[in-house]
Design a protein around this motif. Structure first.
Motif, PDB file in Angstrom:
ATOM      1  N   HIS A   2       0.848  -1.192   0.000  1.00 43.83           N
ATOM      2  CA  HIS A   2       0.000   0.000   0.000  1.00 43.83           C
ATOM      3  C   HIS A   2       0.888   1.248   0.000  1.00 43.83           C
ATOM      4  O   HIS A   2       1.961   1.252   0.614  1.00 43.83           O
ATOM      5  N   GLU A  42       0.733   3.878   1.618  1.00 45.33           N
ATOM      6  CA  GLU A  42       1.072   4.375   2.965  1.00 45.33           C
ATOM      7  C   GLU A  42       2.241   3.588   3.549  1.00 45.33           C
ATOM      8  O   GLU A  42       3.070   4.141   4.283  1.00 45.33           O
ATOM      9  N   GLU A  51      -4.141   2.356  -7.327  1.00 42.62           N
ATOM     10  CA  GLU A  51      -4.500   3.411  -6.383  1.00 42.62           C
ATOM     11  C   GLU A  51      -3.651   4.650  -6.637  1.00 42.62           C
ATOM     12  O   GLU A  51      -2.529   4.756  -6.124  1.00 42.62           O
ATOM     13  N   ALA A  62      -5.382  10.395  -5.060  1.00 43.41           N
ATOM     14  CA  ALA A  62      -6.829  10.192  -4.880  1.00 43.41           C
ATOM     15  C   ALA A  62      -7.153   9.506  -3.558  1.00 43.41           C
ATOM     16  O   ALA A  62      -8.317   9.367  -3.205  1.00 43.41           O
ATOM     17  N   VAL A  98     -13.166   5.942  -3.231  1.00 41.40           N
ATOM     18  CA  VAL A  98     -14.386   5.247  -3.675  1.00 41.40           C
ATOM     19  C   VAL A  98     -15.461   5.494  -2.620  1.00 41.40           C
ATOM     20  O   VAL A  98     -15.207   5.374  -1.421  1.00 41.40           O
ATOM     21  N   LEU A 148     -10.877  -1.136  -3.917  1.00 44.04           N
ATOM     22  CA  LEU A 148     -10.236  -1.187  -2.596  1.00 44.04           C
ATOM     23  C   LEU A 148     -10.655   0.114  -1.914  1.00 44.04           C
ATOM     24  O   LEU A 148     -10.355   1.204  -2.408  1.00 44.04           O
ATOM     25  N   GLY A 185     -11.058   2.600   1.375  1.00 42.15           N
ATOM     26  CA  GLY A 185     -10.562   2.975   2.698  1.00 42.15           C
ATOM     27  C   GLY A 185     -11.672   3.600   3.539  1.00 42.15           C
ATOM     28  O   GLY A 185     -12.500   2.903   4.129  1.00 42.15           O
TER      29      GLY A 185
END
Ligand code: PGA
Length: 243
Positions: free
Chosen positions: A96, A98, A165, A169, A205, A223, A225
């Motif tokens: 990811h 992050e 991803e 965004a 999303v 995916l 969050g």
């Protein structure tokens, strides 16, 4: 036909009791969800036991957010596939942005983690994507191709999910325009040995944009969050209405 996979990524949110509360709301809302949509919750490690206990026999698959490449050892703060499997974990997010941005994750460690997930029969969700600066400099394709090339060395593409991803965004409310997400995902697919790898879109999303996102032919899921934290929002997302 490619699988549709809608995965929530809770990040560092929810205690055990909050996780249980979520499930109590969410489980009632997915009775009518079409069977071929896979529903996954990627939760903090401490929420795995409560999911494991309460999702037995349910269609929801349990996911983690990371996995170390060794089965055990002196790796303070890490978690192994053996430990995750004990709770019936079936998926794990890998790479990811992050993790890459704040915790020094590199394409080399992402590759090791992907292979470890597969060895433990966990389906990895590999995240790739560009920053705003890279997009503005016209580097999107090159950045993503570079990530795929390094991340996927010796990875079995028959047991893989990819999430596109765009970093700009994520958590910003600024979604990538669905046609553009579709284009980039088509480009990602063209780089793969297995064109049937499910490729998700991730980045802001929401219930209000999922129908449009899922109407795109290359996009095989999401995916999610922030919008996976409220059971009613995430239920609306998994119950998206195809155009
Ligand atoms: P977001 O996060 O839906 O809150 O933008 C997506 C993700 O980081 O996977």
């Amino acid at each position: 036909m490619r699988n549709i996979i809608i995965a929530g990524n809770w990040k560092m949110h929810k205690t055990q009791s909050e996780a249980l509360e979520f499930l109590q709301g969410f489980l009632h809302e997915i009775d009518e969800t079409p069977d071929h949509r896979e529903i996954v919750l990627c939760v903090p490690f401490t929420a795995l036991p409560v999911l494991s206990k309460n999702l037995h026999g349910s269609r929801i698959k349990i996911g983690a957010q990371n996995i170390h490449w060794e089965d055990s050892g002196a790796y303070t703060g890490e978690i192994s596939g053996t430990m995750l499997s004990e709770f019936g974990t079936r998926y794990t997010v890998v790479g990811h942005s992050e993790r890459r941005q704040y915790f020094g994750e590199t394409d080399e460690t992402v590759n090791l983690r992907l292979k470890a997930a597969q060895q433990h029969n966990l389906m990895p969700i590999l995240c790739v994507g560009e920053t705003k600066e890279q997009r503005d400099a016209g580097e999107t394709e090159n950045i993503i191709k570079g990530q795929l090339e390094k991340d996927l060395v010796d990875v079995d593409q028959s047991r893989l999910v990819i999430a596109y991803e765009p970093i700009w965004a994520i958590g910003t409310g600024e979604t990538c325009e669905s046609g553009e997400a579709n284009r980039v995902i088509g480009m990602i697919r063209s780089q793969l040995k297995n064109a049937d790898v499910p490729i998700q879109y991730g980045g802001s999303v929401k219930p209000g944009n999922i129908d449009e996102i899922m109407a795109q032919p290359e996009i095989d899921g999401a995916l999610v969050g922030g919008a996976s934290l409220a059971s009613s929002d995430f239920a609306r997302i998994v119950n998206y209405q195809p155009f």
